[in-house]
Design a protein around this motif. Structure first.
Motif: not given
Length: 169
Positions: A48-49, A70-73, A75-82, A92-94
Motif C-alpha cells: 500500500a506504500s 513517487p507521488f501522493g501520500p 501510503t494508502g489510497i492515492g499513493s502512487g508512482f510514475a 500506478q496508484v493505490v
C-alpha cells in the motif's frame, strides 16, 4: 487474374482475420500465488506504500535504469508512482485498501489501463500472497491477440515480484 481480384481477395482475408481476432477473449486475467514467510499485515503495508512497493517492484530487478517518481501520500489510497523504463511508461496508484488486499489502477497510456491486486492471507506457515491483473483488451484485434500471451509475459513478472517480496518482508 486481375489486380482487382488480388486486391479483393487480400481485403477479404484481412477482414476475416480481424473478425476472427475479435472472437478472442476481451478480458484477460493473470494470477500467480506463493506462500511466503511472514504475515499478511507486513505484505499489505509494503504493497500500500509508494516507496514500500519499490522494495519488491519486479521491474527494478530487470531494468536498473527504471525511473520511479513517487507521488501522493506515502501510503494508502492515492499513493502512487510514475515510472519510465525499457518496458514502458505510466503510473500506478493505490485505488483501494482492505484488510486483505491492495488494488492498483495502472495507466499505460495507449497500452491500456489494467488493474492489479495483491492479496495476502496469513496461514499457519506464513502468508499466502496472490498477485493478479485484469485487463480489458477492448475491440482492438491486435490487443486481443496480445491477450493470448499476457499470462506468459506478465506471469513471469509476478513470479519475480513474489520472489522479491519474499526477501522484503
Amino acid at each position: 487474374m486481375t489486380i482487382w481480384t488480388i486486391l479483393g481477395g487480400g481485403t477479404c482475408a484481412v477482414v476475416l482475420l480481424a473478425a476472427g481476432a475479435l472472437l478472442l477473449p476481451r478480458h484477460v486475467h493473470v494470477e500467480r500465488q506463493a506462500t511466503l514467510a511472514g504475515n499478511a499485515d507486513a505484505v499489505l503495508a509494503l504493497a500500500a506504500s509508494n516507496t514500500g512497493y519499490q522494495r519488491f517492484n519486479p521491474y527494478l530487478s530487470t531494468d536498473p535504469d527504471l525511473k520511479i517518481d513517487p507521488f501522493g501520500p506515502e501510503t494508502g489510497i492515492g499513493s502512487g508512482f510514475a515510472f519510465d523504463g525499457k518496458d514502458g511508461t505510466g503510473t500506478q496508484v493505490v485505488s483501494a485498501v482492505s484488510q486483505d488486499a491492495v488494488r492498483y489502477d495502472i495507466d499505460l497510456g495507449a497500452m491500456g489501463q489494467p488493474t492489479q491486486m495483491i492479496a495476502a492471507r496469513s496461514v499457519p506457515d506464513g502468508v499466502v500472497v496472490t498477485w493478479s491483473m485484469d485487463a480489458d483488451m477492448g475491440f482492438n484485434p491486435v490487443g486481443r491477440v496480445m491477450g493470448l500471451f499476457m499470462d506468459a509475459m506478465i506471469g513471469k513478472t509476478f513470479e519475480r515480484g513474489l520472489g522479491n517480496l519474499a526477501t522484503a518482508i
